[in-house]
Design a protein around this motif. Structure first.
Motif, PDB file in Angstrom:
ATOM      1  N   ALA A   1       3.031  -6.818  26.629  1.00  0.00           N
ATOM      2  CA  ALA A   1       4.249  -6.869  27.438  1.00  0.00           C
ATOM      3  C   ALA A   1       3.974  -6.803  28.933  1.00  0.00           C
ATOM      4  O   ALA A   1       4.837  -7.157  29.738  1.00  0.00           O
ATOM      5  N   GLU A   2       2.776  -6.355  29.325  1.00  0.00           N
ATOM      6  CA  GLU A   2       2.450  -6.270  30.745  1.00  0.00           C
ATOM      7  C   GLU A   2       2.274  -7.646  31.391  1.00  0.00           C
ATOM      8  O   GLU A   2       2.354  -7.794  32.607  1.00  0.00           O
ATOM      9  N   ILE A   3       2.010  -8.678  30.580  1.00  0.00           N
ATOM     10  CA  ILE A   3       1.567  -9.973  31.105  1.00  0.00           C
ATOM     11  C   ILE A   3       2.688 -10.683  31.858  1.00  0.00           C
ATOM     12  O   ILE A   3       3.815 -10.804  31.365  1.00  0.00           O
ATOM     13  N   TRP A   4       2.320 -11.194  33.038  1.00  0.00           N
ATOM     14  CA  TRP A   4       3.205 -12.054  33.833  1.00  0.00           C
ATOM     15  C   TRP A   4       2.802 -13.522  33.692  1.00  0.00           C
ATOM     16  O   TRP A   4       3.633 -14.394  33.475  1.00  0.00           O
ATOM     17  N   SER A   5       1.502 -13.800  33.809  1.00  0.00           N
ATOM     18  CA  SER A   5       0.977 -15.155  33.634  1.00  0.00           C
ATOM     19  C   SER A   5      -0.409 -15.049  33.031  1.00  0.00           C
ATOM     20  O   SER A   5      -1.034 -13.988  33.047  1.00  0.00           O
ATOM     21  N   TYR A   6      -0.920 -16.176  32.500  1.00  0.00           N
ATOM     22  CA  TYR A   6      -2.209 -16.117  31.805  1.00  0.00           C
ATOM     23  C   TYR A   6      -2.999 -17.407  32.045  1.00  0.00           C
ATOM     24  O   TYR A   6      -2.555 -18.303  32.769  1.00  0.00           O
ATOM     25  N   GLY A   7      -4.202 -17.474  31.449  1.00  0.00           N
ATOM     26  CA  GLY A   7      -5.062 -18.628  31.661  1.00  0.00           C
ATOM     27  C   GLY A   7      -5.790 -18.584  32.991  1.00  0.00           C
ATOM     28  O   GLY A   7      -6.119 -19.625  33.558  1.00  0.00           O
TER      29      GLY A   7
END
Length: 382
Positions: free
Chosen positions: A216-222
């Motif tokens: 749930a902490e994630i804002w963006s990835y990759g």
């Protein structure tokens, strides 16, 4: 006498030849005239980041082996502040970024990101905060508000920059620990930008709230290894940059829930000169194209927007440090578009680890070396 005159003539000719062969010291020139450069402090051991204290109290500087130092307004370097947590100072790990609370005048909170040891020799990025003591000599009541999970690094790709936005949310950039596949795994915090409340709580409107198998902490990835981040002062948008592999350093504008491609999309190749095995080209389905790309990697670190009246020619610029490229890169902006690039300080032959725009309108730079320096940079008066 004739022999003496002949020898004197030969000596003069030899000196003239040596002077002609000796390369001239490169001038610190720019597109807008010569630079004015001041060395404020030396003797810093691999300095990584700096933050300005209010009310003329100087600035805080991190050293990667694990020291937090204060540089006074007069340029005096303090001893290491007490209360800094132990760090994993191996490879690229150690004490990394420093940022002040948006309410520092009231709460005196200082935030640090650092590499933290885990089990079985692995490490990951952590973020904590403590109160700067009244005598400026210690961080008191330091506590950890975030830990990258799982811990997978053996010394590489920790990130990590800290940025507060206008609403007070804290963004943390996280490297993928040199484990490529993790950047696409939403169940892991490698290769991500995360968004938190200032105390480490997770905002309820983060993009992956309630999604099974996603943190749930994630804002963006990759992301690969983002070591630069700053808030655009004109739009409030977060900008980051990240190291490519061999080629393909990128600037990205991370939007909630978006995939920025690594390792499925890249403009680079492996250090072995072989292609990245997972790569599908420079753009893969479902991924965002980078905002700006360096096909040849400068190895970028540190980022600062410039909007001061002190040097009007630099307004609407973005400054980026270069490690392998050994330069201070100035990008000219037209709105959000990068319309020009200029490289400064190349004659110093120094790795630029961090760059910040000071409250006085000067640009401040940290050089990454065993004898690292804090430099103040501006345009010379005409």
């Amino acid at each position: 006498m004739r022999l003496l005159a002949w020898l004197r003539g030969c000596a003069l000719l030899l000196c003239a030849c040596l002077l002609q062969a000796a390369p001239a010291a490169p001038a610190l020139g720019t597109a807008h005239g010569p630079l004015e450069l001041h060395e404020l402090v030396g003797g810093l051991e691999h300095p990584w980041a700096l933050a300005f204290l209010p009310d003329g109290q100087g600035m805080l500087v991190t050293e990667r082996p694990g020291r937090l130092r204060r540089v006074s307004a007069e340029g005096v370097l303090s001893a290491s502040l007490a209360g800094v947590p132990p760090v994993y100072a191996q490879g690229q790990g150690g004490l990394l970024d420093v940022a002040l609370s948006p309410q520092f005048a009231e709460d005196r909170l200082v935030y640090l990101s650092y590499a933290e040891a885990g089990q079985d020799g692995y490490a990951g990025t952590a973020v904590g905060r403590g109160r700067l003591s009244a005598d400026l000599r210690a961080l008191e009541d330091f506590w950890v508000i975030f830990r990258q999970q799982p811990k997978l690094s053996t010394g590489a790709h920790f990130g990590s920059r800290l940025v507060f936005d206008r609403a007070g949310y804290l963004f943390v950039t996280l490297g993928e620990n040199n484990q490529r596949a993790t950047a696409q795994d939403l169940g892991k915090l490698q290769g991500k930008v995360v968004r938190l409340h200032a105390d480490g709580r997770i905002p309820t409107d983060n993009p992956f709230i309630g999604k099974a198998g996603a943190r749930a902490e994630i804002w963006s990835y990759g992301h690969r290894n983002p070591q630069g981040a700053a808030l655009n002062p004109w739009t409030g948008q977060l900008w980051i940059h990240e190291h490519g592999p061999r080629g393909g350093d990128e600037i990205n504008l991370p939007r909630p829930g978006r995939n920025y491609g690594w390792p499925l999309a890249t403009h680079g190749i492996n250090y072995s000169l072989l292609p990245i095995p997972e790569a599908q080209g420079e753009r893969a389905p479902g991924t965002e194209a980078p905002w700006y790309v360096w096909k040849k990697s400068p190895a970028i670190s540190g980022m600062a927007f410039y909007d001061s009246a002190r040097f009007p020619a630099w307004r609407h610029s973005l400054f980026v440090g270069a490690l392998a490229g050994q330069a201070l890169i100035r990008l000219s902006l037209d709105g959000d578009r990068v319309v020009g690039e200029e490289r400064l300080l190349e004659s110093l032959n120094a790795r630029i680890r961090d760059v910040r725009a000071g409250p006085d309108g000067w640009v401040y730079v940290l050089t990454d070396a065993r004898d690292g320096k804090l430099l103040r940079v501006g345009l010379a008066a005409p």
